[in-house]
Design a protein around this motif. Structure first.
Motif, PDB file in Angstrom:
ATOM      1  N   TRP A   9       7.645  36.029  15.389  1.00 47.52           N
ATOM      2  CA  TRP A   9       7.822  37.395  14.883  1.00 47.52           C
ATOM      3  C   TRP A   9       8.529  38.262  15.931  1.00 47.52           C
ATOM      4  CZ3 TRP A   9       6.221  42.258  16.427  1.00 47.52           C
ATOM      5  CH2 TRP A   9       6.450  43.293  15.513  1.00 47.52           C
ATOM      6  N   LEU A  10       8.092  38.158  17.185  1.00 45.72           N
ATOM      7  CA  LEU A  10       8.735  38.934  18.249  1.00 45.72           C
ATOM      8  C   LEU A  10      10.226  38.642  18.313  1.00 45.72           C
ATOM      9  CD1 LEU A  10       6.374  38.881  21.380  1.00 45.72           C
ATOM     10  CD2 LEU A  10       7.255  40.902  20.209  1.00 45.72           C
ATOM     11  N   GLU A 104       1.099  46.237  12.456  1.00 45.74           N
ATOM     12  CA  GLU A 104       0.388  47.209  11.624  1.00 45.74           C
ATOM     13  C   GLU A 104       0.938  48.621  11.752  1.00 45.74           C
ATOM     14  OE1 GLU A 104      -3.654  46.853  12.778  1.00 45.74           O
ATOM     15  OE2 GLU A 104      -3.943  44.872  11.840  1.00 45.74           O
ATOM     16  N   GLU A 105       1.699  48.870  12.814  1.00 53.18           N
ATOM     17  CA  GLU A 105       2.254  50.203  13.032  1.00 53.18           C
ATOM     18  C   GLU A 105       3.479  50.429  12.151  1.00 53.18           C
ATOM     19  OE1 GLU A 105       1.085  52.691  15.290  1.00 53.18           O
ATOM     20  OE2 GLU A 105      -0.661  51.369  15.161  1.00 53.18           O
ATOM     21  N   ARG A 106       3.768  51.671  11.873  1.00 55.41           N
ATOM     22  CA  ARG A 106       4.958  52.043  11.114  1.00 55.41           C
ATOM     23  C   ARG A 106       5.785  52.980  11.980  1.00 55.41           C
ATOM     24  NH1 ARG A 106       3.623  48.263   9.154  1.00 55.41           N
ATOM     25  NH2 ARG A 106       2.985  47.780   7.013  1.00 55.41           N
ATOM     26  N   PHE A 107       6.956  52.539  12.364  1.00 50.65           N
ATOM     27  CA  PHE A 107       7.799  53.283  13.295  1.00 50.65           C
ATOM     28  C   PHE A 107       8.991  53.898  12.574  1.00 50.65           C
ATOM     29  CE2 PHE A 107       5.779  49.923  15.812  1.00 50.65           C
ATOM     30  CZ  PHE A 107       5.238  50.661  16.856  1.00 50.65           C
ATOM     31  N   LEU A 108       9.349  55.113  12.977  1.00 47.14           N
ATOM     32  CA  LEU A 108      10.548  55.749  12.435  1.00 47.14           C
ATOM     33  C   LEU A 108      11.779  54.938  12.814  1.00 47.14           C
ATOM     34  CD1 LEU A 108      11.643  58.212  10.925  1.00 47.14           C
ATOM     35  CD2 LEU A 108      11.864  59.383  13.137  1.00 47.14           C
ATOM     36  N   GLU A 109      11.819  54.457  14.062  1.00 50.14           N
ATOM     37  CA  GLU A 109      12.873  53.551  14.528  1.00 50.14           C
ATOM     38  C   GLU A 109      12.206  52.222  14.870  1.00 50.14           C
ATOM     39  OE1 GLU A 109      16.180  55.195  17.129  1.00 50.14           O
ATOM     40  OE2 GLU A 109      14.544  56.583  17.603  1.00 50.14           O
ATOM     41  N   PRO A 110      12.296  51.210  14.022  1.00 48.97           N
ATOM     42  CA  PRO A 110      11.636  49.933  14.308  1.00 48.97           C
ATOM     43  C   PRO A 110      12.097  49.347  15.640  1.00 48.97           C
ATOM     44  CG  PRO A 110      12.398  49.998  12.043  1.00 48.97           C
ATOM     45  CD  PRO A 110      12.981  51.206  12.719  1.00 48.97           C
ATOM     46  N   PRO A 111      11.168  49.041  16.538  1.00 44.08           N
ATOM     47  CA  PRO A 111      11.550  48.528  17.858  1.00 44.08           C
ATOM     48  C   PRO A 111      12.067  47.096  17.784  1.00 44.08           C
ATOM     49  CG  PRO A 111       9.167  48.550  17.617  1.00 44.08           C
ATOM     50  CD  PRO A 111       9.720  49.219  16.403  1.00 44.08           C
ATOM     51  N   ALA A 112      12.977  46.776  18.695  1.00 37.43           N
ATOM     52  CA  ALA A 112      13.538  45.429  18.785  1.00 37.43           C
ATOM     53  C   ALA A 112      12.761  44.617  19.816  1.00 37.43           C
ATOM     54  CB  ALA A 112      15.010  45.505  19.146  1.00 37.43           C
ATOM     55  N   LEU A 116       9.786  45.827  22.470  1.00 38.82           N
ATOM     56  CA  LEU A 116       8.407  45.364  22.319  1.00 38.82           C
ATOM     57  C   LEU A 116       7.926  44.647  23.576  1.00 38.82           C
ATOM     58  CD1 LEU A 116       8.885  44.106  18.684  1.00 38.82           C
ATOM     59  CD2 LEU A 116       7.197  45.835  19.342  1.00 38.82           C
ATOM     60  N   THR A 117       8.779  43.803  24.132  1.00 36.34           N
ATOM     61  CA  THR A 117       8.396  43.060  25.330  1.00 36.34           C
ATOM     62  C   THR A 117       8.176  43.996  26.510  1.00 36.34           C
ATOM     63  OG1 THR A 117       9.656  41.145  24.551  1.00 36.34           O
ATOM     64  CG2 THR A 117       9.094  41.203  26.876  1.00 36.34           C
ATOM     65  N   THR A 118       9.025  44.994  26.634  1.00 39.47           N
ATOM     66  CA  THR A 118       8.882  45.966  27.722  1.00 39.47           C
ATOM     67  C   THR A 118       7.600  46.765  27.576  1.00 39.47           C
ATOM     68  OG1 THR A 118      11.295  46.119  27.943  1.00 39.47           O
ATOM     69  CG2 THR A 118       9.982  47.931  28.857  1.00 39.47           C
ATOM     70  N   ALA A 119       7.312  47.222  26.362  1.00 36.54           N
ATOM     71  CA  ALA A 119       6.074  47.976  26.133  1.00 36.54           C
ATOM     72  C   ALA A 119       4.849  47.110  26.402  1.00 36.54           C
ATOM     73  CB  ALA A 119       6.043  48.500  24.701  1.00 36.54           C
ATOM     74  N   LEU A 120       4.901  45.851  25.981  1.00 39.10           N
ATOM     75  CA  LEU A 120       3.805  44.925  26.239  1.00 39.10           C
ATOM     76  C   LEU A 120       3.584  44.763  27.741  1.00 39.10           C
ATOM     77  CD1 LEU A 120       1.744  42.717  25.545  1.00 39.10           C
ATOM     78  CD2 LEU A 120       3.670  41.128  25.246  1.00 39.10           C
TER      79      LEU A 120
END
Length: 398
Positions: A9-10, A104-112, A116-120
């Motif tokens: 998925w990532l 489960e989150e809903r983002f105005l700008e879906p992250p790539a 996602l990896t950086t936030a993790l």
């Protein structure tokens, strides 16, 4: 959901044509409670050498018994290699839990994927009590997801060369402006840039009041010991790391131990395959390939690449010392035989291990080492095929 399904998925999350920018990563970090504010960082930017500088910093942090974090990309065998702390690689369970949350989150700008990896990584660092992190930028600097870090103590710009030209402005000056755009007001900068790249870095550093330290023979850049990573080009990376560590206030003993213990898989990594010496290196652009070729008198080459890279020029830098050539598929999205053979006709193998076996047979007839290069993804595929783990934390002496 399994760990493997979480990774699939990532990897499937893309910008889908959306422009580069920091909106996606900012939205992620806001929902996570801004973990990036809980640790300081060294921001490592550049065309080549970023991962090696991070490896030197990481080893020195370990030698100083620091609670540290480190990021690098891409991974070779296991996604978890991208996110490390003083406690080791990020656990699979934490990756899985984060993916479930993100789905489960809903983002105005879906992250790539890289957002996602950086936030993790930043969330993991905050949870593990990291005090300082060596953070490798992805592409460029100003608009890279890592450029949201609020507590950067020092910026390293390793060098500036011809890579990601289409993404970063179409010229060497455009690349330089994008990378130098991450320079922060009054935050020191250490760089090995030259020529046009250095001119741009110098101008932006002056404009933002950032002290600039340019690679030289001065004591700040002196090596207290021989660096662990092989290759003459690693001397520059080690000297940049040494200067950064001195500016950060680390003791000479920790710097020396770190430089001597650093480990960075897939960069001039040597192994033996059925009695034949093999070198794995992720050189994927012309400057890196030129530096790599200088390390050899000759080699049997296994080459794989991706269409977004200047693979023709990268291969061209290697051909003068190539004794025999074969191509290998480097993974999803990589170039296949017909495309690679436009550069030079040679055998193509879907299985990188078959290409390695073919090269090893040539090496037994004509005794030159086998060089596997063109992409870190190809290097990772070979390591995985051989059943080898990519990342083992180095032992740092007392």
């Amino acid at each position: 959901m399994t760990y493997s399904e979480a990774l699939n998925w990532l990897f499937s999350q893309t910008r889908a044509g959306a422009p580069r920018g920091l909106g996606r990563i900012r939205g992620l970090l806001e929902r996570l409670g801004h973990p990036e504010a809980l640790f300081s960082a060294v921001h490592v930017i550049g065309t080549n050498g970023k991962g090696s500088v991070v490896a030197y910093l990481e080893a020195a942090f370990r030698a100083a018994k620091e609670a540290f974090g480190a990021t690098s990309s891409p991974h070779l065998v296991d996604f978890r290699e991208r996110i490390r702390t003083h406690l080791g690689l990020i656990p699979e369970g934490e990756v899985l839990e984060f993916v479930r949350w993100a789905q489960e989150e809903r983002f105005l700008e879906p992250p790539a994927f890289f957002d996602l990896t950086t936030a993790l990584a930043f969330r993991h660092f905050a949870q593990k009590g990291v005090r300082i992190a060596a953070v490798e930028a992805g592409v460029g600097g100003a608009l890279d997801a890592t450029n949201v870090l609020p507590r950067v103590r020092l910026t390293v710009i390793t060098n500036i060369g011809e890579d990601h030209l289409e993404t970063l402005g179409g010229s060497l000056e455009g690349v330089a402006r994008d990378k130098a755009g991450a320079i922060r007001p009054e935050v020191p900068v250490v760089t090995g840039a030259q020529g046009v790249g250095l001119e741009v870095v110098r101008a932006l550093a002056r404009e933002r009041g950032a002290p600039l330290y340019v690679l030289s023979e001065e004591e700040l850049f002196a090596l207290p010991t021989a660096p662990a990573l092989p290759g003459r080009f690693q001397q520059q990376n080690a000297r940049l790391a040494a200067a950064a560590l001195r500016l950060l206030g680390y003791e000479e003993a920790a710097i020396a131990r770190g430089l001597a213990a650093a480990f960075h898989p897939g960069r001039m990594q040597r192994l033996e395959y059925r009695g034949v010496p093999v070198v794995l290196d992720g050189a994927h652009n012309p400057p890196a390939a030129r530096a790599l070729a200088e390390e050899f008198e000759g080699f049997h080459l296994v080459f794989g690449a991706f269409p977004r890279k200047d693979y023709a020029s990268t291969l061209g830098a290697l051909l003068p010392k190539t004794k025999s050539l074969r191509y290998a598929w480097a993974g999803r999205g990589a170039l296949r035989g017909a495309e690679l053979q436009r550069v030079r006709a040679s055998p193509y193998f879907e299985d990188p291990l078959e290409a390695l076996e073919h090269a090893a047979a040539a090496a037994r007839q004509e005794p030159w080492p086998v060089l596997v290069t063109g992409s870190l993804y190809l290097v990772g595929a070979v390591l995985e095929g051989l059943g080898l783990s990519a990342w083992t934390a180095p032992e740092v002496g007392p």
